[in-house]
Design a protein around this motif. Structure first.
Motif, PDB file in Angstrom:
ATOM      1  N   ASP A 129       4.316 -31.007  32.410  1.00 54.90           N
ATOM      2  CA  ASP A 129       4.208 -31.758  31.221  1.00 54.90           C
ATOM      3  C   ASP A 129       4.758 -31.359  30.043  1.00 54.90           C
ATOM      4  O   ASP A 129       5.683 -31.683  29.096  1.00 54.90           O
ATOM      5  N   LEU A 130       4.545 -29.902  29.917  1.00 55.32           N
ATOM      6  CA  LEU A 130       5.256 -29.120  28.480  1.00 55.32           C
ATOM      7  C   LEU A 130       7.016 -28.925  28.996  1.00 55.32           C
ATOM      8  O   LEU A 130       7.410 -29.274  27.992  1.00 55.32           O
ATOM      9  N   VAL A 131       7.269 -28.946  30.154  1.00 53.78           N
ATOM     10  CA  VAL A 131       8.711 -28.798  30.434  1.00 53.78           C
ATOM     11  C   VAL A 131       9.450 -30.207  29.927  1.00 53.78           C
ATOM     12  O   VAL A 131      10.433 -30.315  29.207  1.00 53.78           O
ATOM     13  N   GLU A 132       8.789 -31.190  30.537  1.00 51.17           N
ATOM     14  CA  GLU A 132       9.140 -32.689  29.933  1.00 51.17           C
ATOM     15  C   GLU A 132       9.227 -32.863  28.718  1.00 51.17           C
ATOM     16  O   GLU A 132      10.073 -33.333  28.003  1.00 51.17           O
ATOM     17  N   PHE A 133       8.241 -32.428  28.007  1.00 57.06           N
ATOM     18  CA  PHE A 133       8.045 -32.571  26.417  1.00 57.06           C
ATOM     19  C   PHE A 133       9.098 -31.822  25.921  1.00 57.06           C
ATOM     20  O   PHE A 133       9.665 -32.559  24.961  1.00 57.06           O
ATOM     21  N   PHE A 134       9.438 -30.663  26.154  1.00 55.47           N
ATOM     22  CA  PHE A 134      10.760 -30.078  25.675  1.00 55.47           C
ATOM     23  C   PHE A 134      12.130 -30.571  25.940  1.00 55.47           C
ATOM     24  O   PHE A 134      12.842 -30.997  25.155  1.00 55.47           O
ATOM     25  N   ASN A 135      12.292 -31.221  27.111  1.00 52.86           N
ATOM     26  CA  ASN A 135      13.398 -32.062  27.491  1.00 52.86           C
ATOM     27  C   ASN A 135      13.482 -33.091  26.467  1.00 52.86           C
ATOM     28  O   ASN A 135      14.482 -33.639  25.887  1.00 52.86           O
ATOM     29  N   LEU A 136      12.403 -34.070  26.424  1.00 48.00           N
ATOM     30  CA  LEU A 136      12.342 -35.029  25.259  1.00 48.00           C
ATOM     31  C   LEU A 136      12.625 -34.673  23.919  1.00 48.00           C
ATOM     32  O   LEU A 136      13.544 -35.409  23.120  1.00 48.00           O
ATOM     33  N   ALA A 137      12.107 -33.640  23.505  1.00 46.01           N
ATOM     34  CA  ALA A 137      12.253 -33.160  22.205  1.00 46.01           C
ATOM     35  C   ALA A 137      13.767 -32.623  21.755  1.00 46.01           C
ATOM     36  O   ALA A 137      14.265 -32.940  20.804  1.00 46.01           O
ATOM     37  N   MET A 138      14.617 -32.117  22.955  1.00 50.08           N
ATOM     38  CA  MET A 138      15.605 -31.653  22.740  1.00 50.08           C
ATOM     39  C   MET A 138      16.719 -32.779  23.075  1.00 50.08           C
ATOM     40  O   MET A 138      17.915 -32.806  22.400  1.00 50.08           O
ATOM     41  N   TYR A 139      16.487 -33.659  23.892  1.00 48.12           N
ATOM     42  CA  TYR A 139      17.832 -34.373  24.533  1.00 48.12           C
ATOM     43  C   TYR A 139      17.539 -36.123  24.160  1.00 48.12           C
ATOM     44  O   TYR A 139      18.401 -37.012  24.556  1.00 48.12           O
ATOM     45  N   SER A 140      16.368 -36.453  23.514  1.00 49.69           N
ATOM     46  CA  SER A 140      16.314 -37.946  23.771  1.00 49.69           C
ATOM     47  C   SER A 140      16.193 -38.313  22.071  1.00 49.69           C
ATOM     48  O   SER A 140      16.370 -37.383  21.050  1.00 49.69           O
ATOM     49  N   LYS A 144       9.868 -40.516  15.814  1.00 51.31           N
ATOM     50  CA  LYS A 144       8.721 -40.049  15.194  1.00 51.31           C
ATOM     51  C   LYS A 144       7.964 -39.021  15.760  1.00 51.31           C
ATOM     52  O   LYS A 144       8.068 -38.790  17.008  1.00 51.31           O
ATOM     53  N   TYR A 145       7.332 -38.243  15.227  1.00 53.08           N
ATOM     54  CA  TYR A 145       6.605 -36.936  15.620  1.00 53.08           C
ATOM     55  C   TYR A 145       5.370 -36.782  15.038  1.00 53.08           C
ATOM     56  O   TYR A 145       5.202 -37.170  13.665  1.00 53.08           O
ATOM     57  N   ASP A 146       4.384 -36.065  15.670  1.00 56.76           N
ATOM     58  CA  ASP A 146       2.938 -35.966  14.768  1.00 56.76           C
ATOM     59  C   ASP A 146       2.405 -34.515  15.581  1.00 56.76           C
ATOM     60  O   ASP A 146       2.899 -34.195  16.733  1.00 56.76           O
ATOM     61  N   GLU A 147       1.356 -34.210  15.058  1.00 54.85           N
ATOM     62  CA  GLU A 147       0.628 -32.894  15.499  1.00 54.85           C
ATOM     63  C   GLU A 147      -0.688 -32.952  15.216  1.00 54.85           C
ATOM     64  O   GLU A 147      -1.116 -33.227  14.027  1.00 54.85           O
ATOM     65  N   VAL A 148      -1.798 -32.564  16.128  1.00 54.00           N
ATOM     66  CA  VAL A 148      -3.007 -32.339  15.781  1.00 54.00           C
ATOM     67  C   VAL A 148      -3.514 -30.969  16.526  1.00 54.00           C
ATOM     68  O   VAL A 148      -3.498 -30.799  17.600  1.00 54.00           O
ATOM     69  N   ILE A 149      -4.480 -30.309  15.512  1.00 56.19           N
ATOM     70  CA  ILE A 149      -4.885 -28.961  16.381  1.00 56.19           C
ATOM     71  C   ILE A 149      -6.418 -29.153  16.365  1.00 56.19           C
ATOM     72  O   ILE A 149      -7.046 -29.486  15.451  1.00 56.19           O
ATOM     73  N   ALA A 161     -13.876 -21.979  22.840  1.00 54.78           N
ATOM     74  CA  ALA A 161     -13.352 -21.471  24.389  1.00 54.78           C
ATOM     75  C   ALA A 161     -11.945 -21.724  24.502  1.00 54.78           C
ATOM     76  O   ALA A 161     -11.032 -20.998  24.998  1.00 54.78           O
ATOM     77  N   PHE A 162     -11.475 -23.030  23.852  1.00 51.09           N
ATOM     78  CA  PHE A 162     -10.128 -23.471  24.063  1.00 51.09           C
ATOM     79  C   PHE A 162      -9.522 -23.821  22.538  1.00 51.09           C
ATOM     80  O   PHE A 162     -10.010 -24.705  22.216  1.00 51.09           O
ATOM     81  N   VAL A 163      -8.376 -23.621  22.475  1.00 45.63           N
ATOM     82  CA  VAL A 163      -7.848 -23.720  21.130  1.00 45.63           C
ATOM     83  C   VAL A 163      -6.694 -24.779  21.652  1.00 45.63           C
ATOM     84  O   VAL A 163      -5.732 -24.179  22.354  1.00 45.63           O
ATOM     85  N   CYS A 164      -6.520 -25.945  21.155  1.00 41.26           N
ATOM     86  CA  CYS A 164      -5.569 -26.930  21.727  1.00 41.26           C
ATOM     87  C   CYS A 164      -4.869 -27.567  20.511  1.00 41.26           C
ATOM     88  O   CYS A 164      -5.289 -27.785  19.465  1.00 41.26           O
ATOM     89  N   THR A 188      -0.457 -31.662  25.426  1.00 39.38           N
ATOM     90  CA  THR A 188      -1.564 -30.743  24.770  1.00 39.38           C
ATOM     91  C   THR A 188      -1.384 -29.293  25.432  1.00 39.38           C
ATOM     92  O   THR A 188      -1.436 -29.213  26.426  1.00 39.38           O
ATOM     93  N   ASN A 189      -1.361 -28.212  24.326  1.00 34.61           N
ATOM     94  CA  ASN A 189      -1.259 -27.044  24.847  1.00 34.61           C
ATOM     95  C   ASN A 189      -2.466 -26.137  24.396  1.00 34.61           C
ATOM     96  O   ASN A 189      -2.689 -26.065  23.279  1.00 34.61           O
ATOM     97  N   CYS A 190      -3.219 -25.817  25.589  1.00 37.20           N
ATOM     98  CA  CYS A 190      -4.333 -24.999  25.279  1.00 37.20           C
ATOM     99  C   CYS A 190      -4.437 -23.650  25.647  1.00 37.20           C
ATOM    100  O   CYS A 190      -3.772 -23.268  26.757  1.00 37.20           O
TER     101      CYS A 190
END
Length: 450
Positions: A129-140, A144-149, A161-164, A188-190
């Motif tokens: 999932d992370l690999v595909e996300f980087f592909n989309l961010a770089m080559y698509s 729009k983009y957003d972030e939640v922590i 226990a987990f920070v995501c 989501t990267n935890c």
């Protein structure tokens, strides 16, 4: 008939030439892309991420990597690292980054860089999932983009226990795409906080079984100073300019209004004396930290006066009240806004400070938590704390130790704040860290090193 054959042969020659030309262009394009990817391996880092990243950390990690890496081995075994698209996923304390690895013009793997103390460790991150996300961010075509922590509590504990970090991308269509449908995707990267588990696979930059020295980590340059707030306060108090501001405010404590200084990131101080003597809480009016021109305020110092007078509308009389000589909820609210700004701007979180100057004792608070403990308040929420705080603290108003305890209890129990540390700035130049004990019914004092 011969003319037709001749024309056919000419057309075949032209088509062949055009085909060869197209192949040459494709080869050159592929070569150009390869050169671009190769350049990213060792060229100076310049972020192309959509989000704010810890660029200081990425730059230092790249220096460490290039110092030890066998680049030919890395290319052969893994691919090309594209540092420009490295992401730290909300971390701004020089601890974490993911770097995409390119093969055949697509991301195939990620290198995870984790700093622990004075060492940085490299790991393989083979998450589809992370690999595909980087592909989309770089080559698509990202529109729009957003972030939640967020922090997720463990099943058996209230401790996170987990920070995501969840990041969203909306992918649009390129101009020449006719059958494309825009869509939104997320990842989501935890990061697991402590505990045991399967250790990650070491990324080997050298070409030795077991990653060479990778299991022991690599020396990290210039460890961030923010790991030791005591040192920061000691250095601050030895600064002549800061010391002079304390002297000015100590002479103001007999006034009927609060005064103070804000300090910008560039070190400049601005004096404020615009507190109203008739304000029921006599709080200092400071610049709005959310306005663009004020986002670079890193700290403030202000007085809490011996007593102040205000007009009570209910009783129709002037009321004189003894000042509470420790920081107030309004001070904390302003302080947390400054911490949030520091996080958004990629500055060290515990560079931010709030100081209170009073006749009996001077105090300072620093943010010693992490970005997941940042909490801000609306004006209405901040105002709602005022009366309960005054009532809560009145019983301890003549006992400074009880004021310290009450202050920390109110932060923890009423404002639900974590990661704020209280320091007493002693008259002899020393500093003392004050914290709640586990029972939250008493405090623990630790003297900062001289």
């Amino acid at each position: 008939m011969k003319r037709k054959i001749h024309l056919t042969r000419m057309l075949l020659v032209i088509v062949t030439i055009l085909s060869m030309s197209s192949c040459v262009r494709d080869d050159l394009a592929a070569e150009s892309q390869s050169q671009k990817n190769s350049k990213n391996m060792s060229a100076k880092f310049a972020s192309r991420s959509f989000w704010k990243e810890d660029n200081v950390y990425i730059n230092k990690v790249q220096q460490v990597f290039l110092k030890v890496a066998n680049l030919e081995h890395v290319r052969t075994r893994y691919g090309e690292l594209n540092w420009d698209y490295a992401m730290t996923f909300g971390n701004f304390n020089e601890t974490y980054a993911l770097v995409p690895i390119i093969k055949d013009n697509k991301v195939v793997l990620l290198m995870e860089a984790v700093r622990t103390g004075n060492k940085v460790f490299f790991y393989e991150k083979d998450n589809k999932d992370l690999v595909e996300f980087f592909n989309l961010a770089m080559y698509s075509n990202v529109t729009k983009y957003d972030e939640v922590i967020e922090a997720k509590a463990g099943v058996l504990s209230k401790t996170p226990a987990f920070v995501c970090t969840t990041r969203w991308l909306t992918i649009g269509c390129f101009e020449n795409e006719t059958d494309c449908v825009p869509y939104t995707t997320s990842v989501t990267n935890c990061e697991y906080q402590g505990g045991t588990g399967i250790p990650p696979k070491t990324f080997d930059p050298i070409g030795m079984d077991g990653g060479g020295d990778g299991n022991n980590g690599y020396e990290y340059p210039e460890i961030p100073e923010e790991i030791d707030p005591c040192r920061k306060i000691k250095s601050q108090r030895s600064n002549v300019d800061f010391y002079s501001k304390i002297n000015v405010l100590e002479s103001d404590t007999g006034l009927k209004k609060e005064t103070g200084f804000t300090q910008r990131v560039n070190g400049q101080y601005v004096y404020h004396d615009n507190a109203s003597a008739t304000n029921t809480n006599n709080s200092l009016s400071l610049p709005d930290p959310n306005l663009p021109e004020n986002k670079n305020i890193k700290g403030f110092l202000h007085t809490h006066v011996d007593s102040y007078t205000y007009y009570d509308d209910f009783q129709q009389v002037d009321v004189t009240r003894t000042g509470i000589k420790i920081l107030s909820p309004a001070d904390i609210t302003y302080f947390m806004d400054l911490v949030k700004n520091a996080h958004d701007e990629g500055r060290p979180l515990n560079d931010v400070y709030a100081g209170m100057i009073a006749t009996i004792q001077n105090y300072q608070i620093r943010f010693t938590g992490n970005q997941y403990q940042i909490k801000t308040f609306t004006d209405e929420e901040a105002a709602a704390f005022r009366a309960p705080y005054t009532i809560f603290m009145q019983k301890s108003i003549d006992n400074q130790s009880k004021l310290e305890l009450g202050f920390l209890q109110f932060l923890s129990e009423k404002m639900n704040l974590k990661g704020i540390t209280l320091y007493r700035m002693n008259a002899d130049g020393t500093n003392t860290e004050i914290s709640l004990n586990d029972d939250k019914k008493s405090t623990n004092e630790t003297n900062c090193p001289n």
